[in-house]
Design a protein around this motif. Sequence first.
Motif, PDB file in Angstrom:
ATOM      1  N   ASP B  32       0.730  -1.000   0.041  1.00  0.00           N
ATOM      2  CA  ASP B  32      -0.079   0.108   0.153  1.00  0.00           C
ATOM      3  C   ASP B  32       0.653   1.382  -0.294  1.00  0.00           C
ATOM      4  N   ALA B  33       1.751   1.592   0.777  1.00  0.00           N
ATOM      5  CA  ALA B  33       2.857   2.622   0.389  1.00  0.00           C
ATOM      6  C   ALA B  33       3.428   2.769  -0.146  1.00  0.00           C
ATOM      7  N   TYR B  34       3.485   1.398  -1.246  1.00  0.00           N
ATOM      8  CA  TYR B  34       4.517   1.597  -2.988  1.00  0.00           C
ATOM      9  C   TYR B  34       3.010   2.487  -3.453  1.00  0.00           C
ATOM     10  N   ASP B  35       2.148   2.134  -2.992  1.00  0.00           N
ATOM     11  CA  ASP B  35       1.096   2.694  -3.755  1.00  0.00           C
ATOM     12  C   ASP B  35       0.167   4.367  -3.578  1.00  0.00           C
ATOM     13  N   GLY B  36       0.866   4.506  -2.782  1.00  0.00           N
ATOM     14  CA  GLY B  36       1.024   6.003  -2.150  1.00  0.00           C
ATOM     15  C   GLY B  36      -0.149   6.868  -1.210  1.00  0.00           C
ATOM     16  N   LYS B  37       0.124   5.304  -0.307  1.00  0.00           N
ATOM     17  CA  LYS B  37      -0.998   5.314   1.329  1.00  0.00           C
ATOM     18  C   LYS B  37       0.384   5.810   2.288  1.00  0.00           C
ATOM     19  N   ARG B  38      -0.180   6.503   3.043  1.00  0.00           N
ATOM     20  CA  ARG B  38       1.065   6.736   4.074  1.00  0.00           C
ATOM     21  C   ARG B  38      -0.246   7.329   4.865  1.00  0.00           C
ATOM     22  N   ARG B  39      -1.152   7.458   5.684  1.00  0.00           N
ATOM     23  CA  ARG B  39      -2.133   7.458   6.677  1.00  0.00           C
ATOM     24  C   ARG B  39      -2.651   6.370   7.165  1.00  0.00           C
ATOM     25  N   PHE B  40      -2.055   6.496   8.047  1.00  0.00           N
ATOM     26  CA  PHE B  40      -2.987   5.397   9.431  1.00  0.00           C
ATOM     27  C   PHE B  40      -4.214   4.757   8.564  1.00  0.00           C
ATOM     28  N   GLY B  41      -4.944   5.885   8.403  1.00  0.00           N
ATOM     29  CA  GLY B  41      -6.812   5.838   7.999  1.00  0.00           C
ATOM     30  C   GLY B  41      -6.696   4.845   6.538  1.00  0.00           C
ATOM     31  N   GLU B  42      -5.352   5.304   5.429  1.00  0.00           N
ATOM     32  CA  GLU B  42      -5.354   5.262   4.331  1.00  0.00           C
ATOM     33  C   GLU B  42      -5.840   3.140   4.017  1.00  0.00           C
ATOM     34  N   PHE B  43      -4.125   3.292   5.603  1.00  0.00           N
ATOM     35  CA  PHE B  43      -4.105   1.678   5.461  1.00  0.00           C
ATOM     36  C   PHE B  43      -4.901   0.072   6.186  1.00  0.00           C
ATOM     37  N   LEU B  44      -5.945   1.796   7.136  1.00  0.00           N
ATOM     38  CA  LEU B  44      -7.287   1.189   7.502  1.00  0.00           C
ATOM     39  C   LEU B  44      -7.575   0.226   6.654  1.00  0.00           C
ATOM     40  N   ASP B  45      -8.723   1.463   6.001  1.00  0.00           N
ATOM     41  CA  ASP B  45      -9.118   1.534   4.550  1.00  0.00           C
ATOM     42  C   ASP B  45      -9.042   0.446   3.600  1.00  0.00           C
ATOM     43  N   SER B  46      -7.870   0.283   3.946  1.00  0.00           N
ATOM     44  CA  SER B  46      -6.920  -0.536   2.466  1.00  0.00           C
ATOM     45  C   SER B  46      -7.201  -2.221   3.380  1.00  0.00           C
ATOM     46  N   LEU B  47      -7.034  -2.186   3.962  1.00  0.00           N
ATOM     47  CA  LEU B  47      -6.767  -3.568   4.785  1.00  0.00           C
ATOM     48  C   LEU B  47      -7.852  -3.977   5.545  1.00  0.00           C
ATOM     49  N   GLY B  48      -8.587  -3.194   5.709  1.00  0.00           N
ATOM     50  CA  GLY B  48     -10.006  -3.900   6.341  1.00  0.00           C
ATOM     51  C   GLY B  48      -9.629  -4.224   8.102  1.00  0.00           C
ATOM     52  N   ILE B  49      -8.039  -4.583   9.017  1.00  0.00           N
ATOM     53  CA  ILE B  49      -7.921  -4.556   9.966  1.00  0.00           C
ATOM     54  C   ILE B  49      -8.104  -4.417  10.998  1.00  0.00           C
ATOM     55  N   ALA B  50      -8.420  -4.767  12.013  1.00  0.00           N
ATOM     56  CA  ALA B  50      -8.186  -3.671  13.239  1.00  0.00           C
ATOM     57  C   ALA B  50      -7.502  -3.108  13.517  1.00  0.00           C
ATOM     58  N   ARG B  51      -7.708  -1.767  14.251  1.00  0.00           N
ATOM     59  CA  ARG B  51      -6.699  -0.596  14.251  1.00  0.00           C
ATOM     60  C   ARG B  51      -5.480  -1.227  15.903  1.00  0.00           C
ATOM     61  N   ASN B  52      -5.937  -1.989  16.142  1.00  0.00           N
ATOM     62  CA  ASN B  52      -4.138  -2.344  17.014  1.00  0.00           C
ATOM     63  C   ASN B  52      -3.650  -3.516  16.440  1.00  0.00           C
ATOM     64  N   ILE B  53      -4.531  -4.265  15.461  1.00  0.00           N
ATOM     65  CA  ILE B  53      -3.508  -4.878  14.525  1.00  0.00           C
ATOM     66  C   ILE B  53      -2.656  -4.954  13.647  1.00  0.00           C
ATOM     67  N   LEU B  54      -3.074  -3.222  12.680  1.00  0.00           N
ATOM     68  CA  LEU B  54      -2.264  -2.010  12.157  1.00  0.00           C
ATOM     69  C   LEU B  54      -1.799  -1.392  12.916  1.00  0.00           C
ATOM     70  N   SER B  55      -1.937  -1.008  14.543  1.00  0.00           N
ATOM     71  CA  SER B  55      -0.826  -0.064  14.828  1.00  0.00           C
ATOM     72  C   SER B  55       0.448  -1.583  15.671  1.00  0.00           C
ATOM     73  N   GLY B  56      -0.218  -2.126  15.516  1.00  0.00           N
ATOM     74  CA  GLY B  56       0.778  -3.256  16.162  1.00  0.00           C
ATOM     75  C   GLY B  56       2.036  -3.176  14.557  1.00  0.00           C
ATOM     76  N   ARG B  57       1.668  -3.984  13.346  1.00  0.00           N
ATOM     77  CA  ARG B  57       2.286  -4.492  12.880  1.00  0.00           C
ATOM     78  C   ARG B  57       3.093  -2.907  12.017  1.00  0.00           C
ATOM     79  N   LEU B  58       2.379  -1.568  11.891  1.00  0.00           N
ATOM     80  CA  LEU B  58       2.907  -0.659  11.734  1.00  0.00           C
ATOM     81  C   LEU B  58       4.021  -0.173  12.422  1.00  0.00           C
ATOM     82  N   ARG B  59       4.415  -0.332  13.657  1.00  0.00           N
ATOM     83  CA  ARG B  59       5.567   0.031  14.555  1.00  0.00           C
ATOM     84  C   ARG B  59       6.017  -0.905  14.311  1.00  0.00           C
ATOM     85  N   LYS B  60       5.890  -1.803  14.150  1.00  0.00           N
ATOM     86  CA  LYS B  60       7.387  -3.382  13.882  1.00  0.00           C
ATOM     87  C   LYS B  60       7.556  -2.700  12.525  1.00  0.00           C
TER      88      LYS B  60
END
Lengths: 152, 152
Positions: B32-60
Amino acid sequence: MAAREQLKHAPCPVARALDAVGDAWSLLIVRDAYDGKRRFGEFLDSLGIARNILSGRLRKLVEAGILEEAAASDGSAYGEYRLTRKGMDLFPVVVGLRQWGEKHLYGRQERHSLLIDEASGKPIPRMRPAAADGRPLTPANTRVRKLPDGRA
Amino acid sequence: MAAREQLKHAPCPVARALDAVGDAWSLLIVRDAYDGKRRFGEFLDSLGIARNILSGRLRKLVEAGILEEAAASDGSAYGEYRLTRKGMDLFPVVVGLRQWGEKHLYGRQERHSLLIDEASGKPIPRMRPAAADGRPLTPANTRVRKLPDGRA
């Protein structure tokens, strides 16, 4: 439908591929198969994971058509797992992971294994996406053409 | 040391790479980052995963030096996640997954997104490991040179 389950039906081939092989053990089993390993015990020794985890991953790889079960080539009672064409075709993915790891995940003093071109005896060149005329392709000069309904 | 923990210190670059990015969500965030996404909300909309899972993956991914946090380019209060050089260098891995998925994971009637070379407007050619003289490299004509102590 849970997010993870949606990957299996995604219009994005990256998502479907990661549904099939998006975990570390599955791709390490494929790596070991490229290295000539065929027996359950060989994978077990190489990976150091629990038998039930290895069994589950092997079963999933067989169901996905990446490995196939076959009679042992030496006639013994234990079966073997062999790569299918679909499994062989994962080679660029494994090479890509290797080359990224080589570049970014080792300290100056640390040594790592090398993937050698048998004909030249030298490490294989860096693999890069390239256009038909040889231009290097990157996220900056490529774009994803999505399906008309806007799905990724 | 647990098997999973050993990957982080493995002499095999494939194993270390999979320790860093060997899960589906991390590589889909990079896609998604290659596709130009930058914001937490953009990744959230694209992936449809829970916020806490996305937060963890971004932090990692930030801890691994694949993404970096930056102030928003439009001056808003929300930060952005940008690819580092290390993150950009995962492009061959994502392209490899895409091309394997395109070849093996779609039925005849099924359509998928395409990765387009912007200069030509055409899908990018199949990426393959190749020797310096252009010979295709496969598991059959390459081998892994292990460290002298026999570790993979």
